[in-house]
Design an enzyme around this catalytic site. Structure first.
Site, PDB file in Angstrom:
ATOM      1  N   GLY A   1       0.818  -1.206   0.000  1.00 45.86           N
ATOM      2  CA  GLY A   1       0.000   0.000   0.000  1.00 45.86           C
ATOM      3  C   GLY A   1       0.849   1.252   0.000  1.00 45.86           C
TER       4      GLY A   1
ATOM      5  N   TYR B   1      -9.078 -16.509   5.424  1.00 47.15           N
ATOM      6  CA  TYR B   1      -8.309 -15.540   4.621  1.00 47.15           C
ATOM      7  C   TYR B   1      -8.556 -15.783   3.128  1.00 47.15           C
ATOM      8  CZ  TYR B   1      -4.323 -13.028   2.653  1.00 47.15           C
ATOM      9  OH  TYR B   1      -3.528 -12.180   1.917  1.00 47.15           O
TER      10      TYR B   1
END
Length: 319
Positions: A45, A195
């Site tokens: 990110g 997940y």
């Protein structure tokens, strides 16, 4: 002899993996454009924010962590002062709504939305009563995207990118386990399955966003950044035995990408002019890959259930 062959095979695979990693060649300038990146404080990110900022983009870095140092680092390295840091807790539907309302009040456009934030495992529920992994990885981004759709449409052509995973192919997602309860055993296998399901849910949502936004000139695509050495991935090992940890960490050492390399496919899908009209895709190493499949009616059920879990109002739902 057998051990030598196995070692040579793994080394060869590692070399091949490193030589074939996708690096975007797009030189698109983003001056006048605005992007939001969730999970922008670190990892892929942060590297995505750094790349977009270096192209002149106004970047809104969103994270639950304190972003001040990361924001200043981006400004320092890119000489782009048009960088904004905002608190966003994807584990709180209220925080997501507050963030979206602030964006809509203060921003006149949104060209790129990168839904990147995520966690690997968590044994508790969120304040909203949702499974923490499912909410941070999936439900939160599902809600955020809905709340920002009008601004994306206003800025079209615009792009939505979801950071998914190749592990989404190994899912068992149904409406029934979309929000697994706290009674689910906290084993490595179960945590990994949740997940995987959260990442598959993103591909389901991305595909439906792509269809619903076809006439609005807003594209929606998923990206597998690769096996990246980040805390998110390594946190999945918390509940494993020492042997599994050693093996997995060895595989990470041999095959994992650093965060900069992991960000390249995200950046590519966000900026490449060749992908301006491409939507509903799944990208690996800057190349379009086939997406994990399933039945359309099941996908629609997951979408409708997700609308209920995040408490979308009638006027917020996409037709």
């Amino acid at each position: 002899m057998l051990v030598t062959i196995i070692v040579l095979f793994l080394v060869s695979l590692a070399i091949f993996a490193r030589l074939t990693r996708g690096i975007t060649k797009s030189s698109t300038c983003l001056i006048g454009k605005t992007a939001i990146i969730t999970g922008a404080n670190s990892g892929v990110g942060y590297q995505t924010a750094l790349n977009l900022a270096s192209r002149g983009c106004r970047v809104i870095m969103a994270d639950v962590a304190n972003l001040e140092k990361s924001k200043n680092d981006v400004i320092k390295h890119t000489n782009n002062s048009n960088i904004i840091a905002k608190k966003l807790d994807l584990g709180s539907l209220e925080s997501i709504r507050e963030f979206a309302n602030e964006i809509k009040r203060n921003e006149t456009r949104l060209d790129i939305l990168v839904n990147n934030a995520g966690i690997g495992s968590c044994s508790s529920a969120t304040i909203d009563g949702l499974n923490a992994v499912m909410q941070v990885n999936y439900f939160g981004h599902f809600l955020l995207t809905h709340l920002l759709i009008d601004l994306l449409k206003k800025s079209s052509p615009a792009r939505i990118i979801f950071t998914s995973s190749i592990l989404s192919f190994f899912n068992n997602l149904t409406v029934g386990n979309l929000n697994p309860g706290l009674d689910t055993p906290q084993s490595f296998r179960n945590q990994l399955q949740i997940y995987n399901n959260s990442k598959f849910a993103l591909t389901v949502a991305s595909g439906i966003f792509a269809k619903k936004l076809q006439t609005a000139a807003v594209t929606s695509n998923c990206v597998h950044p690769g096996l990246v050495s980040t805390y998110i991935n390594l946190s999945l090992l918390d509940e494993t035995n020492i042997f599994v940890k050693i093996v997995v960490k060895l595989l990470f050492f041999m095959f994992a990408k650093d965060s900069w390399t992991g960000s390249q496919s995200i950046v590519h899908v966000a900026v490449s002019q060749k992908l301006e009209h491409v939507t509903g895709g799944f990208f690996v190493d800057c190349l379009q890959f086939w997406a994990p499949g399933g039945r359309e009616d099941e996908f629609e059920e997951i979408w409708r259930a997700s609308e209920e879990f995040v408490k979308l109002g009638p006027e917020e739902k996409l037709s």
